[in-house]
Write a protein that holds these residues in place. Structure first.
Motif, PDB file in Angstrom:
ATOM      1  N   THR A 296       0.805  -1.220   0.000  1.00  0.00           N
ATOM      2  CA  THR A 296       0.000   0.000   0.000  1.00  0.00           C
ATOM      3  C   THR A 296       0.839   1.270   0.000  1.00  0.00           C
ATOM      4  O   THR A 296       0.357   2.337  -0.385  1.00  0.00           O
ATOM      5  N   MET A 297       2.095   1.196   0.442  1.00  0.00           N
ATOM      6  CA  MET A 297       2.963   2.379   0.478  1.00  0.00           C
ATOM      7  C   MET A 297       3.962   2.404  -0.672  1.00  0.00           C
ATOM      8  O   MET A 297       4.818   3.296  -0.736  1.00  0.00           O
ATOM      9  N   SER A 298       3.874   1.450  -1.596  1.00  0.00           N
ATOM     10  CA  SER A 298       4.958   1.260  -2.562  1.00  0.00           C
ATOM     11  C   SER A 298       5.171   2.431  -3.505  1.00  0.00           C
ATOM     12  O   SER A 298       6.272   2.599  -4.047  1.00  0.00           O
ATOM     13  N   VAL A 325      -0.840  -7.589  -1.737  1.00  0.00           N
ATOM     14  CA  VAL A 325      -1.998  -6.742  -1.461  1.00  0.00           C
ATOM     15  C   VAL A 325      -1.654  -5.313  -1.860  1.00  0.00           C
ATOM     16  O   VAL A 325      -0.600  -4.787  -1.471  1.00  0.00           O
ATOM     17  N   GLY A 326      -2.512  -4.686  -2.644  1.00  0.00           N
ATOM     18  CA  GLY A 326      -2.336  -3.289  -3.028  1.00  0.00           C
ATOM     19  C   GLY A 326      -3.575  -2.489  -2.688  1.00  0.00           C
ATOM     20  O   GLY A 326      -4.616  -3.044  -2.323  1.00  0.00           O
ATOM     21  N   SER A 327      -3.476  -1.170  -2.812  1.00  0.00           N
ATOM     22  CA  SER A 327      -4.601  -0.324  -2.430  1.00  0.00           C
ATOM     23  C   SER A 327      -4.435   1.067  -3.023  1.00  0.00           C
ATOM     24  O   SER A 327      -3.322   1.540  -3.242  1.00  0.00           O
ATOM     25  N   ALA A 328      -5.583   1.728  -3.231  1.00  0.00           N
ATOM     26  CA  ALA A 328      -5.588   3.132  -3.630  1.00  0.00           C
ATOM     27  C   ALA A 328      -5.664   4.061  -2.426  1.00  0.00           C
ATOM     28  O   ALA A 328      -5.570   5.276  -2.579  1.00  0.00           O
ATOM     29  N   ARG A 337     -12.107   3.367  -1.118  1.00  0.00           N
ATOM     30  CA  ARG A 337     -11.914   2.055  -0.508  1.00  0.00           C
ATOM     31  C   ARG A 337     -11.784   0.970  -1.575  1.00  0.00           C
ATOM     32  O   ARG A 337     -12.623   0.078  -1.701  1.00  0.00           O
ATOM     33  N   ILE A 338     -10.705   1.062  -2.336  1.00  0.00           N
ATOM     34  CA  ILE A 338     -10.429   0.070  -3.365  1.00  0.00           C
ATOM     35  C   ILE A 338      -9.065  -0.551  -3.093  1.00  0.00           C
ATOM     36  O   ILE A 338      -8.041   0.137  -3.017  1.00  0.00           O
ATOM     37  N   GLY A 339      -9.057  -1.857  -2.902  1.00  0.00           N
ATOM     38  CA  GLY A 339      -7.816  -2.611  -2.769  1.00  0.00           C
ATOM     39  C   GLY A 339      -7.838  -3.778  -3.739  1.00  0.00           C
ATOM     40  O   GLY A 339      -8.803  -3.970  -4.486  1.00  0.00           O
ATOM     41  N   TRP A 340      -6.761  -4.559  -3.731  1.00  0.00           N
ATOM     42  CA  TRP A 340      -6.714  -5.719  -4.612  1.00  0.00           C
ATOM     43  C   TRP A 340      -5.725  -6.746  -4.081  1.00  0.00           C
ATOM     44  O   TRP A 340      -4.835  -6.443  -3.281  1.00  0.00           O
ATOM     45  N   VAL A 341      -5.930  -7.965  -4.528  1.00  0.00           N
ATOM     46  CA  VAL A 341      -5.041  -9.084  -4.214  1.00  0.00           C
ATOM     47  C   VAL A 341      -4.482  -9.621  -5.518  1.00  0.00           C
ATOM     48  O   VAL A 341      -5.227  -9.800  -6.496  1.00  0.00           O
ATOM     49  N   ARG A 342      -3.164  -9.849  -5.537  1.00  0.00           N
ATOM     50  CA  ARG A 342      -2.542 -10.566  -6.650  1.00  0.00           C
ATOM     51  C   ARG A 342      -2.030 -11.888  -6.109  1.00  0.00           C
ATOM     52  O   ARG A 342      -1.246 -11.914  -5.150  1.00  0.00           O
ATOM     53  N   ALA A 343      -2.475 -12.989  -6.696  1.00  0.00           N
ATOM     54  CA  ALA A 343      -2.077 -14.313  -6.223  1.00  0.00           C
ATOM     55  C   ALA A 343      -2.242 -15.313  -7.354  1.00  0.00           C
ATOM     56  O   ALA A 343      -2.676 -14.967  -8.462  1.00  0.00           O
ATOM     57  N   ALA A 344      -1.911 -16.555  -7.085  1.00  0.00           N
ATOM     58  CA  ALA A 344      -2.116 -17.618  -8.069  1.00  0.00           C
ATOM     59  C   ALA A 344      -3.608 -17.752  -8.365  1.00  0.00           C
ATOM     60  O   ALA A 344      -4.441 -17.504  -7.489  1.00  0.00           O
TER      61      ALA A 344
END
Length: 499
Positions: A296-298, A325-328, A337-344
């Motif tokens: 989230t801080m990247s 995990v990422g987020s706006a 309130r939008i986040g996301w998951v990157r995974a298999a």
């Protein structure tokens, strides 16, 4: 019928109380009686939410043995707490924590300050900045233009809008991490993402390794899920992770999940380098641990010469170990309130299936707004504004704290939104309480640790600058004087301050 809903053991309460150590008393400073110090310590734990309301306390004899004090001392402390409304008792049911009538129930995480208090209290509790305009308004207008086709559907997209999933995947691919839309799930913020991951992988009683310190709200989320937190100390300063400790914990504790913030860690601001990221992924893979990397801080590097390492998931090409995990919310606006998951893909399918019993999906309009930002130059322009604002706030807050509190120690991070401050031997919990009395709200260090760790710290976010930062430092210095002198009168009245 018992009035308590949970219990605190004598050993646990003793650890929490023992962590509340102030600096040695100066000449002429009177120490309170032992029973009064004990009552104050329990009251602070309740006020901070580290001991919940309606928690059964140990019997007097048990706590006396754990603290190596007399039973008379504990009995007097309990009686003082009852008189002040922080303890209730009933014969046969024991004693349990309470709050006096009219007081709000303390939150166990970091909640935003109520809007009605903003005129008199400077809020350093929430690490979030106001929305970057005009990009928020433009994004919402763009979302409204794209809304009509979606309005003819049921509106539930458990995996997220296909267009947004595809765009997020393309952004990872552009960073050199090939990603398909099937590897993305859109969530209601990063908290929603981590909550879903914890419920999928970390059932009640499962071990979760966490950085020590770590983000307070995530720690509390994991506690509420019934996880057994295994703290792993950070390396000194801003150098990232202590890899020897991580290898030891992963090998010996075999946690089901490990949660880390590699990019401008919250609260310390540390940035893990590429070698640390590679070694941690390898260690997690060997231990069979799912590594959850919070990004989230990247995008919040504040100094132009920062050389950002590759993402943690770049060192897991097979996708079997790392969930990202990422987020706006941090880079853009907490209200988005939008986040996301990157995974298999199989992990994403499991998360999506479980969502049917949670929130069903993320609001469509907000997803369309983020899609508009990503699809135009709006996101990059807004993030540049955010970086400039956070950089200026950081520099002004650092200057003010160094001027007003020269004995406090910290390293200035090169990104993120938080400053992790050692308070010169003062109790962070007592500083937080005194700060409320002088009109500055600051979270104490133990909120970011496990079992009372980091009592000698506070976290200061880069959310205020200029005259507000200067006034915040003045009020923090006033709170420090109250703690240093053992002031208990509570007569300090904060000045009304309008930014």
């Amino acid at each position: 019928m018992a009035q308590w809903t949970s219990a605190v053991g004598a050993a646990q309460l003793a650890r929490l109380l023992t962590s509340q150590q102030d600096r040695p008393a100066g000449p002429g400073t009177r120490r309170p009686p032992a029973y009064r110090a004990l009552a104050d310590g329990v009251r602070l734990l309740v006020l901070e939410g580290r001991v919940p309301v309606a928690a059964r306390l140990p019997a007097e004899r048990e706590l006396a043995l754990a603290l190596s004090v007399s039973r008379t001392t504990v009995a007097a402390a309990y009686e003082a707490l009852r008189a002040e409304g922080f303890l209730e008792s009933r014969r046969g049911a024991g004693s349990w924590t309470a709050v006096p009538a009219g007081n709000p129930v303390p939150a166990r995480g970091l909640e935003p300050l109520p809007p009605e208090a903003l005129g008199s209290v400077i809020d350093l509790g929430c690490a979030a900045l106001p929305a970057p305009e005009p990009w928020l308004t433009r994004a919402v207008r763009g979302a409204l233009e794209e809304l009509p086709p979606y309005a003819h559907t049921h509106g539930d997209y458990p995996a997220g809008l296909p267009a947004l999933r595809s765009m997020i995947a393309d952004r990872y691919t552009a960073r050199g991490i090939p990603t398909m839309p099937e590897q993305i799930m859109v969530t209601t913020g990063a908290m929603g993402a981590i909550d879903a991951i914890c419920h999928l992988f970390g059932g009640r009683g499962e071990r979760i390794a966490v950085e020590s310190p770590s983000y307070a709200n995530i720690l509390q989320l994991m506690r509420e899920a019934g996880a057994r937190l295994v703290p792993v100390a950070m390396a000194e300063g801003l150098t990232g992770w202590d890899m020897d400790r991580w290898r030891q914990v992963l090998r010996e504790a075999a946690p089901r999940i490990a949660y880390v913030v590699a990019d401008f860690h919250n609260p310390t601001g540390a940035l893990a380098d590429e070698d640390q990221r590679r070694r941690l992924v390898d260690a997690a893979r060997s231990a069979g641990t799912v590594l959850v990397a919070d990004e989230t801080m990247s995008e919040l590097w504040l100094d132009p010469d920062v050389d950002m390492p590759r993402a943690v998931c770049a060192f897991d090409p097979a996708g079997s170990t790392v969930i990202t995990v990422g987020s706006a919310s941090k880079a853009f606006w907490a209200g988005m309130r939008i986040g996301w998951v990157r995974a298999a893909p199989d992990v994403i399918r499991s998360l999506v299936a479980a969502r049917a019993y949670a929130d069903l999906g993320t609001p469509v309009l907000e997803q369309l707004a983020v899609h508009w930002l990503f699809g135009t130059d709006g996101w990059e322009q807004a993030v540049q504004v955010r970086r400039a604002q956070a950089r200026q706030n950081r520099d002004e807050l650092v200057a003010a704290v160094r001027r007003e509190l020269p004995g406090w120690e910290f390293e200035v991070p090169r990104g993120g939104l938080t400053l992790w401050v050692r308070t010169g031997g003062l109790s962070g919990s007592r500083l937080a309480e005194a700060g409320e009395r002088v009109g500055v709200r600051v979270p104490s260090g133990p909120r970011f640790g496990v079992d009372g760790a980091f009592e000698g710290y506070v976290r200061l976010p880069f959310t205020v600058g200029g005259a507000v930062a200067e006034e915040a430092a003045v009020r923090l210095a006033a709170a420090a004087r109250i703690v240093e002198t053992g002031g208990t009168s509570g007569t300090e009245t904060p000045r009304t301050f309008v930014a």
